[in-house]
Scaffold this motif. Structure first.
Motif, PDB file in Angstrom:
ATOM      1  N   THR A 116      -9.101 -13.247  -1.607  1.00  0.00           N
ATOM      2  CA  THR A 116      -7.370 -13.500  -1.162  1.00  0.00           C
ATOM      3  C   THR A 116      -6.923 -12.856  -2.706  1.00  0.00           C
ATOM      4  OG1 THR A 116      -7.083 -14.718   0.766  1.00  0.00           O
ATOM      5  CG2 THR A 116      -5.854 -13.902  -0.484  1.00  0.00           C
ATOM      6  N   GLU A 117      -6.728 -11.361  -3.218  1.00  0.00           N
ATOM      7  CA  GLU A 117      -5.867 -11.558  -4.468  1.00  0.00           C
ATOM      8  C   GLU A 117      -4.987 -11.253  -4.646  1.00  0.00           C
ATOM      9  OE1 GLU A 117      -8.295  -9.103  -7.910  1.00  0.00           O
ATOM     10  OE2 GLU A 117      -9.562  -8.159  -6.153  1.00  0.00           O
ATOM     11  N   THR A 118      -4.166 -12.290  -5.691  1.00  0.00           N
ATOM     12  CA  THR A 118      -2.496 -11.373  -5.974  1.00  0.00           C
ATOM     13  C   THR A 118      -2.822 -10.599  -6.946  1.00  0.00           C
ATOM     14  OG1 THR A 118      -2.548 -13.343  -5.053  1.00  0.00           O
ATOM     15  CG2 THR A 118      -0.566 -11.711  -6.677  1.00  0.00           C
ATOM     16  N   ILE A 119      -2.424  -8.981  -7.139  1.00  0.00           N
ATOM     17  CA  ILE A 119      -2.632  -8.261  -7.944  1.00  0.00           C
ATOM     18  C   ILE A 119      -1.178  -7.004  -8.257  1.00  0.00           C
ATOM     19  CG2 ILE A 119      -3.166  -5.412  -7.897  1.00  0.00           C
ATOM     20  CD1 ILE A 119      -4.662  -6.906  -5.640  1.00  0.00           C
ATOM     21  N   THR A 120      -1.018  -7.232  -8.734  1.00  0.00           N
ATOM     22  CA  THR A 120       0.828  -6.158 -10.475  1.00  0.00           C
ATOM     23  C   THR A 120       0.573  -5.088 -10.599  1.00  0.00           C
ATOM     24  OG1 THR A 120       1.480  -8.524 -10.787  1.00  0.00           O
ATOM     25  CG2 THR A 120       2.334  -6.998 -11.642  1.00  0.00           C
ATOM     26  N   VAL A 121       1.112  -4.605  -9.702  1.00  0.00           N
ATOM     27  CA  VAL A 121       0.412  -3.318  -9.984  1.00  0.00           C
ATOM     28  C   VAL A 121       1.401  -2.725 -10.742  1.00  0.00           C
ATOM     29  CG1 VAL A 121       0.365  -0.771  -8.670  1.00  0.00           C
ATOM     30  CG2 VAL A 121      -0.044  -3.035  -7.831  1.00  0.00           C
ATOM     31  N   ARG A 122       1.295  -1.944 -12.165  1.00  0.00           N
ATOM     32  CA  ARG A 122       2.468  -1.773 -13.471  1.00  0.00           C
ATOM     33  C   ARG A 122       2.700   0.109 -13.133  1.00  0.00           C
ATOM     34  NH1 ARG A 122      -0.572  -5.955 -14.181  1.00  0.00           N
ATOM     35  NH2 ARG A 122       0.959  -8.293 -15.074  1.00  0.00           N
ATOM     36  N   PRO A 123       3.223   0.540 -14.077  1.00  0.00           N
ATOM     37  CA  PRO A 123       3.819   2.059 -14.190  1.00  0.00           C
ATOM     38  C   PRO A 123       2.292   2.508 -14.471  1.00  0.00           C
ATOM     39  CG  PRO A 123       5.686   0.867 -14.986  1.00  0.00           C
ATOM     40  CD  PRO A 123       4.657  -0.422 -14.605  1.00  0.00           C
ATOM     41  N   GLY A 124       2.517   3.481 -13.991  1.00  0.00           N
ATOM     42  CA  GLY A 124       1.555   4.618 -14.055  1.00  0.00           C
ATOM     43  C   GLY A 124      -0.193   3.879 -13.497  1.00  0.00           C
ATOM     44  N   GLU A 125       0.202   2.557 -12.321  1.00  0.00           N
ATOM     45  CA  GLU A 125      -1.282   2.056 -11.884  1.00  0.00           C
ATOM     46  C   GLU A 125      -1.562   2.481 -10.176  1.00  0.00           C
ATOM     47  OE1 GLU A 125      -2.173  -1.701 -14.697  1.00  0.00           O
ATOM     48  OE2 GLU A 125      -1.094  -1.861 -12.975  1.00  0.00           O
ATOM     49  N   ILE A 126      -2.523   3.044 -10.048  1.00  0.00           N
ATOM     50  CA  ILE A 126      -2.897   2.647  -8.439  1.00  0.00           C
ATOM     51  C   ILE A 126      -3.002   1.927  -8.018  1.00  0.00           C
ATOM     52  CG2 ILE A 126      -4.179   4.741  -8.480  1.00  0.00           C
ATOM     53  CD1 ILE A 126      -3.126   6.140  -6.071  1.00  0.00           C
ATOM     54  N   HIS A 127      -2.633   1.018  -7.068  1.00  0.00           N
ATOM     55  CA  HIS A 127      -3.707   0.875  -6.013  1.00  0.00           C
ATOM     56  C   HIS A 127      -3.974   1.267  -4.683  1.00  0.00           C
ATOM     57  CE1 HIS A 127      -4.945  -3.053  -5.125  1.00  0.00           C
ATOM     58  NE2 HIS A 127      -4.532  -3.368  -4.087  1.00  0.00           N
ATOM     59  N   VAL A 128      -5.178   0.591  -4.371  1.00  0.00           N
ATOM     60  CA  VAL A 128      -5.448   1.391  -3.203  1.00  0.00           C
ATOM     61  C   VAL A 128      -5.886   0.633  -1.571  1.00  0.00           C
ATOM     62  CG1 VAL A 128      -7.260   3.189  -1.190  1.00  0.00           C
ATOM     63  CG2 VAL A 128      -6.046   3.791  -3.920  1.00  0.00           C
ATOM     64  N   VAL A 129      -5.647  -0.402  -0.402  1.00  0.00           N
ATOM     65  CA  VAL A 129      -5.474  -0.657   0.146  1.00  0.00           C
ATOM     66  C   VAL A 129      -6.491  -0.218   1.464  1.00  0.00           C
ATOM     67  CG1 VAL A 129      -4.787  -2.551   1.754  1.00  0.00           C
ATOM     68  CG2 VAL A 129      -4.128  -2.525  -0.253  1.00  0.00           C
ATOM     69  N   ALA A 130      -8.051  -0.389   1.501  1.00  0.00           N
ATOM     70  CA  ALA A 130      -8.695   0.290   2.884  1.00  0.00           C
ATOM     71  C   ALA A 130      -8.411  -0.204   4.157  1.00  0.00           C
ATOM     72  CB  ALA A 130     -10.303  -0.439   2.757  1.00  0.00           C
ATOM     73  N   PRO A 131      -8.748   0.276   5.111  1.00  0.00           N
ATOM     74  CA  PRO A 131      -7.860  -0.229   6.764  1.00  0.00           C
ATOM     75  C   PRO A 131      -8.697  -1.507   6.825  1.00  0.00           C
ATOM     76  CG  PRO A 131      -9.431   2.539   6.208  1.00  0.00           C
ATOM     77  CD  PRO A 131      -9.533   1.113   5.291  1.00  0.00           C
ATOM     78  N   GLY A 132      -9.010  -2.072   7.950  1.00  0.00           N
ATOM     79  CA  GLY A 132      -8.938  -3.255   7.716  1.00  0.00           C
ATOM     80  C   GLY A 132      -8.348  -4.834   7.119  1.00  0.00           C
ATOM     81  N   VAL A 133      -7.874  -4.234   5.789  1.00  0.00           N
ATOM     82  CA  VAL A 133      -7.446  -5.452   4.884  1.00  0.00           C
ATOM     83  C   VAL A 133      -6.349  -6.212   4.234  1.00  0.00           C
ATOM     84  CG1 VAL A 133      -7.041  -6.140   2.678  1.00  0.00           C
ATOM     85  CG2 VAL A 133      -9.603  -5.267   3.042  1.00  0.00           C
ATOM     86  N   TRP A 134      -5.837  -6.949   5.364  1.00  0.00           N
ATOM     87  CA  TRP A 134      -4.505  -7.510   5.271  1.00  0.00           C
ATOM     88  C   TRP A 134      -4.055  -7.279   3.583  1.00  0.00           C
ATOM     89  CZ3 TRP A 134      -1.553  -8.328   9.593  1.00  0.00           C
ATOM     90  CH2 TRP A 134      -2.311  -8.393  10.756  1.00  0.00           C
ATOM     91  N   GLN A 135      -2.730  -6.986   4.105  1.00  0.00           N
ATOM     92  CA  GLN A 135      -1.681  -6.779   2.665  1.00  0.00           C
ATOM     93  C   GLN A 135      -0.469  -7.247   2.703  1.00  0.00           C
ATOM     94  OE1 GLN A 135       0.076  -3.836   2.347  1.00  0.00           O
ATOM     95  NE2 GLN A 135       0.616  -5.346   0.822  1.00  0.00           N
ATOM     96  N   ALA A 136      -0.015  -8.015   1.934  1.00  0.00           N
ATOM     97  CA  ALA A 136       1.522  -8.192   1.785  1.00  0.00           C
ATOM     98  C   ALA A 136       2.247  -7.848  -0.450  1.00  0.00           C
ATOM     99  CB  ALA A 136       1.652  -9.798   2.759  1.00  0.00           C
ATOM    100  N   SER A 137       3.017  -8.227  -0.176  1.00  0.00           N
ATOM    101  CA  SER A 137       3.520  -8.199  -0.452  1.00  0.00           C
ATOM    102  C   SER A 137       4.069  -9.426  -1.084  1.00  0.00           C
ATOM    103  CB  SER A 137       5.754  -7.795  -1.490  1.00  0.00           C
ATOM    104  OG  SER A 137       5.404  -8.572  -0.440  1.00  0.00           O
ATOM    105  N   THR A 138       3.865 -10.318  -2.449  1.00  0.00           N
ATOM    106  CA  THR A 138       3.815 -11.542  -2.877  1.00  0.00           C
ATOM    107  C   THR A 138       5.169 -11.820  -2.934  1.00  0.00           C
ATOM    108  OG1 THR A 138       2.752 -11.013  -4.688  1.00  0.00           O
ATOM    109  CG2 THR A 138       1.425 -12.352  -3.639  1.00  0.00           C
ATOM    110  N   GLU A 139       5.768 -11.233  -3.880  1.00  0.00           N
ATOM    111  CA  GLU A 139       7.546 -10.676  -3.705  1.00  0.00           C
ATOM    112  C   GLU A 139       8.014  -9.730  -3.664  1.00  0.00           C
ATOM    113  OE1 GLU A 139       8.253 -11.318  -8.761  1.00  0.00           O
ATOM    114  OE2 GLU A 139       6.336 -12.099  -8.861  1.00  0.00           O
ATOM    115  N   PRO A 140       9.030  -9.843  -2.922  1.00  0.00           N
ATOM    116  CA  PRO A 140       9.538  -8.689  -2.652  1.00  0.00           C
ATOM    117  C   PRO A 140      10.006  -7.521  -3.701  1.00  0.00           C
ATOM    118  CG  PRO A 140      11.565 -10.855  -2.095  1.00  0.00           C
ATOM    119  CD  PRO A 140      10.100 -11.327  -3.015  1.00  0.00           C
TER     120      PRO A 140
END
Length: 184
Positions: free
Chosen positions: A63-87
């Protein structure tokens, strides 16, 4: 499973599989809101323009926590559970799009490197690219302006002619191919 990084850095997809854009948009919240824990049947891409977003991906190995910053793209694949860790905070801006393109195989750095070498130097001559690599997370660098322009064109085309329009789908496919090329 703790909050350590996943070994998987990309997804390999069949380049001949039908690629279909399903949704796209811009999120610029006026007040904080959380991204609920969810599992989607398609890929979901987040491209941050202003501020940052904090996500958790429940990968097969971690289970990986990721911060996406300006200029970055993050892709979540089908079937992967995902949520925000902060609003998501007021004032941030991110572009998003959802797409399908057949089965996705999670790839480690070693497997990704092997696939790239195999496709760049095929044993039996060039046969095209049988697989595309969709990165989980990528700093776009010099590609950022091209990505944002393509996303704007995608949204405008969808607004004018809808998501099923051949032009909208062509722009979406080009955006995914651009992501593959920026990664490899």
């Amino acid at each position: 499973m703790g909050r350590q990084p996943s070994r998987f850095i990309a997804y390999a997809v069949d380049a001949a599989a039908p690629l279909r854009l399903t949704y796209c948009g811009i999120r610029a919240p006026q007040e904080p809101f959380p991204q609920i824990r969810r599992e989607r049947p398609e890929f979901v891409a987040f491209l941050v323009i202003k501020g940052q977003i904090h996500l958790t991906d429940e990968m097969p190995d971690a289970t990986e926590t990721i911060t996406v910053r300006p200029g970055e793209i993050h892709v979540v694949a089908p079937g992967v559970w995902q949520a925000s860790t902060e609003p998501f905070q007021a004032g941030i801006v991110f572009l998003w799009f959802h797409f399908t393109c057949g089965e996705a195989e999670a790839m480690t750095a070693e497997a990704t490197d092997s696939l790239v070498r195999e496709q760049l130097h095929p044993a039996h001559g060039s046969t095209g690219q049988p697989r595309w690599l969709v990165p989980r997370h990528l700093q776009l660098g010099d590609e950022l302006d091209d990505f944002t322009r393509a996303h704007t064109e995608l949204m405008e085309n969808e607004r004018l002619w809808g998501g099923a329009d051949r032009g909208t789908q062509a722009i979406g496919a080009a955006l995914i191919y651009r992501l593959h090329r920026a990664f490899v």
